[in-house]
Design a protein around this motif. Structure first.
Motif, PDB file in Angstrom:
ATOM      1  N   ASN B 255      53.689 -21.600 -29.110  1.00 33.49           N
ATOM      2  CA  ASN B 255      52.766 -22.653 -28.662  1.00 33.49           C
ATOM      3  C   ASN B 255      51.835 -23.154 -29.754  1.00 33.49           C
ATOM      4  O   ASN B 255      50.757 -23.646 -29.479  1.00 33.49           O
ATOM      5  CB  ASN B 255      51.945 -22.196 -27.456  1.00 33.49           C
ATOM      6  CG  ASN B 255      52.810 -22.136 -26.210  1.00 33.49           C
ATOM      7  OD1 ASN B 255      53.800 -22.859 -26.117  1.00 33.49           O
ATOM      8  ND2 ASN B 255      52.446 -21.288 -25.279  1.00 33.49           N
ATOM      9  N   THR B 301      47.811 -28.985 -31.345  1.00 33.01           N
ATOM     10  CA  THR B 301      48.554 -28.036 -30.514  1.00 33.01           C
ATOM     11  C   THR B 301      48.066 -28.055 -29.065  1.00 33.01           C
ATOM     12  O   THR B 301      48.488 -27.244 -28.254  1.00 33.01           O
ATOM     13  CB  THR B 301      48.404 -26.598 -31.047  1.00 33.01           C
ATOM     14  OG1 THR B 301      47.014 -26.291 -31.101  1.00 33.01           O
ATOM     15  CG2 THR B 301      49.003 -26.453 -32.424  1.00 33.01           C
ATOM     16  N   SER B 302      47.168 -29.003 -28.746  1.00 31.90           N
ATOM     17  CA  SER B 302      46.543 -28.963 -27.421  1.00 31.90           C
ATOM     18  C   SER B 302      47.273 -29.801 -26.372  1.00 31.90           C
ATOM     19  O   SER B 302      46.890 -29.801 -25.215  1.00 31.90           O
ATOM     20  CB  SER B 302      45.092 -29.436 -27.523  1.00 31.90           C
ATOM     21  OG  SER B 302      45.061 -30.821 -27.816  1.00 31.90           O
ATOM     22  N   HIS B 350      52.464 -28.261 -26.663  1.00 28.99           N
ATOM     23  CA  HIS B 350      51.679 -27.353 -27.500  1.00 28.99           C
ATOM     24  C   HIS B 350      52.430 -27.025 -28.782  1.00 28.99           C
ATOM     25  O   HIS B 350      52.674 -25.871 -29.124  1.00 28.99           O
ATOM     26  CB  HIS B 350      51.335 -26.071 -26.742  1.00 28.99           C
ATOM     27  CG  HIS B 350      50.576 -26.363 -25.484  1.00 28.99           C
ATOM     28  ND1 HIS B 350      49.259 -26.743 -25.491  1.00 28.99           N
ATOM     29  CD2 HIS B 350      50.966 -26.395 -24.195  1.00 28.99           C
ATOM     30  CE1 HIS B 350      48.865 -26.971 -24.255  1.00 28.99           C
ATOM     31  NE2 HIS B 350      49.882 -26.778 -23.442  1.00 28.99           N
TER      32      HIS B 350
END
Lengths: 181, 431
Positions: B255, B301-302, B350
């Motif tokens: 992730n 990555t959010s 992610h």
């Protein structure tokens, strides 16, 4: 009448799954304790259809998007869908049961059983209706794959090179039924 | 490339065992040489000399690897101890000057594609070890060097003297006052031996590293080496130590991101062989790097999934989204129907490649696939570009459509590309 026999096949498939999965499909539904149906007798829109579906399948996290598509698709094929759903819901409600298992042992009327089977087999197979109007709604998210997702990969999907391993021990053995090998 | 690194890694392993066994048998002086050369092997691995000095499918260290720069293609040279075409006749001083000062035979100025500005700070001890390794442990291969095709004015090597005056700091490494020994070791590795900045630090107009913007992200050919400073949004503040450890030792941080392209080479050839202490030292230093922000509002990555695309489009006779169809046919079998990933197949939500403010790593990954060696296993994603099996190839339009779908459904929806964008990345991948 042809319709009738197809439903019978679907019931058969469902009950075969039930045997195969050691009751995972229907048997354990009671354990999952779906939202009660007590205050949802009306099944005339998608939300009600979703709640009914969750009761029938014993699953709590069915997709709203899929519920809408199944509902619209079924409505297309069965013009009396709303009435049938209403009848089924009324019957479940009247029986006072909390789970699908209890409802089945309670002895549903043939019509209600029929409606329930139509809805459950749509969710399980990802396909609604029958030829020539058969319609595909879901593939990898069809419940027949989701029910075994932890152990089996949806055909044509992969679980990665490291997922190959020895054939697992059978989950359960049926007396007199030979291994398919 | 893969073959070489495999054989190389086995060799490293075998040698480490064999050599340490041998060392106990040999007379003292020789044992010291062996240890010195072995230390040199570790430094050469940390400095990743192999990656640049080996052509795809070529002999180790025999050169010919194309380095594509905005001003033309530079080919690395033969650094095996072969007397004619290699560096067999280099004296120790000449070797030191080439690696730390960018000065080749007969005073020839090397292009900074050879990262001597990073290597300039390598300690004398480490240089001795490196020299011992290249003298005694590398097999000589006679293979002529390929001429470069650098365009004027960069083609004038003497111009490099001015460049060096601007960018070359000739001091060898010294710990800074107040710096812990772990952070100092990490800085030595990240800034010098591993030369992480050659890719992750943006360049000035003169192609020199932009001071004050260290590790804040830069274009690398068709790829993008992201901001790895401590900035909360633009950097890697949201990566845990174990994310970074996994990334540097295996190339996969769940992730967060996966290493493809040039970063896959760094992991395959270099960082995965570092000792756990050295990896931890690098992480400790990366935590100290000054944060450098950029314009984005959310960390890359959010981004999660926005809608259940599979539930919407499956079974529709005419789904309007062409990108979904391509995704479903070419990608979903591994990355799964809703991009959620499974086991070794990473999620596309992610994921720094899909949440970035540019689509370079996404497009370059589709074009080239992923190939990385990690421990026992090879990580592999098929290519869909020119190197792909004929039946797998996707056109520029296909790649634009599938990328736009992925960006919208799983990544940063404000980034959208067209077929021209893919065409340019394709060109950048061809030397």
């Amino acid at each position: 009448m042809k319709q009738q026999s197809l439903f019978a096949t679907a019931v058969c498939q469902v009950s075969r799954r039930r045997l195969l999965l050691g009751g995972l499909a229907f048997g354990s539904m009671g354990l999952l304790a779906p939202r009660g149906l007590t205050n949802t007798p009306k099944a005339s829109d998608v939300t009600d259809f979703l709640i009914l579906s969750e009761f029938l399948t014993g699953r709590k996290t069915l997709s709203v998007t899929l519920a809408r598509r199944y509902y619209l698709g079924l409505q297309d094929q069965f013009p009396d869908l709303a009435v049938r759903i209403a009848n089924l819901s009324r019957e479940i409600h009247a029986s006072g049961v909390q789970t699908m298992d209890d409802y089945l042992s309670h002895g549903p009327s043939p019509e209600a059983r029929n409606t329930a089977t139509t809805i459950v087999s749509a969710w399980y197979l990802g396909v609604i209706g029958q030829n020539p109007k058969k319609q595909m709604i879901a593939y990898s998210d069809a419940l027949m794959f989701q029910a075994v997702a932890g152990a089996l990969v949806v055909p044509s999907y992969g679980a990665g090179p490291l997922a190959w391993g020895n054939r697992p021990e059978p989950y359960m053995m049926l007396k007199g039924v030979s291994d398919e090998q | 490339m893969r073959k070489i690194s495999t054989s190389c890694s086995t060799r490293v392993a075998i040698c480490l065992v064999a050599c340490s066994a041998l060392a106990s048998l040999l007379p003292k002086a020789q044992a010291a040489d062996v240890t010195l050369a072995e230390k040199g092997r570790y430094i050469a691995t940390a400095a990743d000399c192999l990656a640049c000095h080996t052509a795809p499918g070529g002999k180790p260290f025999a050169g010919g690897y194309p380095i594509i720069t905005p001003v033309g293609t530079i080919y690395s040279t033969n650094i095996t101890p072969a007397p004619k075409s290699g560096i067999g006749d280099y004296t120790k001083t000449e070797f030191f000057d080439a690696v730390r000062r960018g000065i080749g035979h007969n005073g020839k100025r090397l292009y900074p594609a050879m990262p001597y500005t990073s290597y300039a700070a390598i300690t004398n001890d480490d240089m001795e070890a490196l020299y011992a390794f290249f003298r005694s442990e590398v097999a000589p291969v006679e293979q002529e060097n390929r001429p470069d095709n650098i365009r004027f004015p960069f083609s004038i090597r003497s111009g490099m003297a001015l460049w060096n005056w601007l960018y070359l700091d000739t001091r060898t490494f010294q710990p800074r006052p107040g710096e812990t020994s772990q952070v100092a070791r990490g800085r030595y590795l990240v800034d010098h031996l591993e030369h992480c900045g050659t890719c992750h630090t943006p360049r000035t107009l003169f192609m020199g590293p932009a001071n004050g913007r260290a590790l804040s992200g830069s274009v690398v050919g068709a790829w993008y080496a992201p901001n790895i400073t401590t900035d909360k949004i633009a950097g890697i503040a949201d990566w845990t130590d174990s994310d970074l450890r996994n990334y540097l030792t295996s190339g996969h941080a769940m992730n967060k991101g996966q290493a493809a392209g040039p970063m896959a080479e760094v992991v395959t050839n270099s960082t995965r062989f570092l000792t756990p202490d050295d990896v931890d030292a690098m992480i400790a230093y990366l935590r100290e790097v000054s944060p450098i922000a950029s314009k984005e509002k959310r960390s890359r990555t959010s981004y999660g999934s926005t809608e259940p695309t599979e539930d919407i489009a499956r079974g529709q006779t005419n789904p309007d989204d062409r990108g979904w169809k391509i995704f479903s046919g070419s990608c979903a079998s591994c990355h799964q129907a809703q991009g959620q990933g499974i086991n070794v197949y990473p999620s596309l939500t992610h994921n720094s490649a899909t949440g970035s403010t540019n689509a370079r790593n996404l497009v370059a990954t589709i074009l080239t696939g992923v190939e990385r060696q990690t421990g026992e296993n090879a990580v592999f994603m098929p290519a869909f570009g020119p190197g792909a099996l004929w039946v797998n190839r996707l056109s520029d339009q296909d790649i634009a459509d599938v990328s736009n779908f992925i960006l919208k459904a799983f990544g940063n929806p404000s980034v959208q590309i067209d077929a021209r964008y893919v065409e340019k990345r394709r060109a950048e991948l061809t030397p």
